[in-house]
Design an enzyme around this catalytic site. Structure first.
Site, PDB file in Angstrom:
ATOM      1  N   TYR A  93      68.644  23.315  61.470  1.00  0.00           N
ATOM      2  CA  TYR A  93      68.622  23.860  60.108  1.00  0.00           C
ATOM      3  C   TYR A  93      70.030  23.877  59.543  1.00  0.00           C
ATOM      4  O   TYR A  93      70.996  24.182  60.249  1.00  0.00           O
ATOM      5  CB  TYR A  93      68.065  25.291  60.122  1.00  0.00           C
ATOM      6  CG  TYR A  93      68.343  26.073  58.858  1.00  0.00           C
ATOM      7  CD1 TYR A  93      67.588  25.863  57.705  1.00  0.00           C
ATOM      8  CD2 TYR A  93      69.372  27.016  58.812  1.00  0.00           C
ATOM      9  CE1 TYR A  93      67.855  26.573  56.538  1.00  0.00           C
ATOM     10  CE2 TYR A  93      69.636  27.733  57.655  1.00  0.00           C
ATOM     11  CZ  TYR A  93      68.877  27.504  56.519  1.00  0.00           C
ATOM     12  OH  TYR A  93      69.143  28.206  55.369  1.00  0.00           O
ATOM     13  N   GLY A 175      78.593  15.415  62.285  1.00  0.00           N
ATOM     14  CA  GLY A 175      79.638  16.227  62.890  1.00  0.00           C
ATOM     15  C   GLY A 175      79.161  17.541  63.459  1.00  0.00           C
ATOM     16  O   GLY A 175      78.308  17.568  64.348  1.00  0.00           O
ATOM     17  N   CYS A 193      67.067  22.399  68.206  1.00  0.00           N
ATOM     18  CA  CYS A 193      67.581  21.429  69.173  1.00  0.00           C
ATOM     19  C   CYS A 193      66.696  21.310  70.408  1.00  0.00           C
ATOM     20  O   CYS A 193      67.162  20.981  71.506  1.00  0.00           O
ATOM     21  CB  CYS A 193      69.015  21.772  69.568  1.00  0.00           C
ATOM     22  SG  CYS A 193      70.137  21.748  68.154  1.00  0.00           S
TER      23      CYS A 193
END
Length: 240
Positions: A93, A175, A193
């Site tokens: 998110y 990143g 994740c």
């Protein structure tokens, strides 16, 4: 067991003498698709030696994104837009209160080693957190940077920062994302994740009780980044 990423030599990422990346901060929220299009174009220009390297700090409107390892079932409640991306990693998110730093570097000029580059990003986050007396740690089996939460019970840890990268012709983009003060309830709509263990959650600097601002984090992040990757040069958003 010592995490293998902790033993990597990060010094070569500073690059050759005189190699200075531009440092840009956008104050307004930036649409995720627009940011991705910009990164794609900028990475191509860097690879063609037509643009300088760039670190771009920003915040996004609420959005869920999926990396190349993401699974559809990791999105439990699509309350915000969902975008599939080409970055590494799974579902995460992004939203206001989260400092996103998109890092566009030419690793051919620095060090062409993806594993070491990810470790260098982790180290940058860890040093940023250290400025606020927060101990961030790597985990071999979980991507990102984590903090121990003994207040939640034995073995509990929360993720405070995420990492997802992509490379084209050895130029990096995408990143890191550091949770400063986002709405943590927005993470409940996903399996962050891909981590399903109930001992592992999500936190932020403010959630840990620290009265920090985004500007405070930006100062610490730049200092940490320069300690790992070398000097940067601040520029105005419209000059990037």
């Amino acid at each position: 067991m010592v995490n293998g990423r902790e033993t990597l030599d990060l010094t070569p990422f500073a690059g050759p003498p005189g190699n200075v990346a531009a440092w840009r901060i956008s104050d307004a929220l930036v649409d995720y698709a627009e940011a991705t299009a910009f990164m794609e174009a900028r990475a191509a220009a860097i690879a063609a030696h037509q643009a300088e390297e760039l670190v771009w700090l920003l915040e996004h409107p609420p959005v869920y994104t999926s990396g190349t390892s993401g699974k559809p079932e990791d999105l439990r409640d699509p309350r915000f837009p969902f975008i599939a991306t080409g970055r590494g990693g799974q579902v995460t998110y992004h939203g206001p209160g989260q400092r996103v730093a998109y890092v566009m570097l030419d690793l051919k000029r620095r060090r062409p080693d993806v594993r070491a580059y990810v470790a260098a990003l982790e180290e940058t986050i860890i040093r940023t957190l250290d400025a606020f007396n927060v101990r961030g740690e790597r985990r071999e089996d979980r991507v990102g940077v984590w903090v121990k939460r003994p207040d939640k019970g034995e073995g509990h840890e929360d993720k405070i920062a995420a990492i997802g990268v992509r490379l084209k012709r050895w130029v990096t983009f995408h990143g890191i994302a550091i949770n400063v003060e986002p709405d943590l309830s927005h993470f409940q709509a996903i399996v962050p994740c891909g981590v399903t263990d109930p001992r592992y959650g999500v936190t932020s600097l403010v959630d840990l009780g620290l009265p920090v601002t985004m500007a405070d984090v930006d100062v610490a992040l730049r200092q940490a980044f320069e300690s790992v990757f070398g000097a940067t040069r601040a520029i105005l958003p419209e000059t990037a």
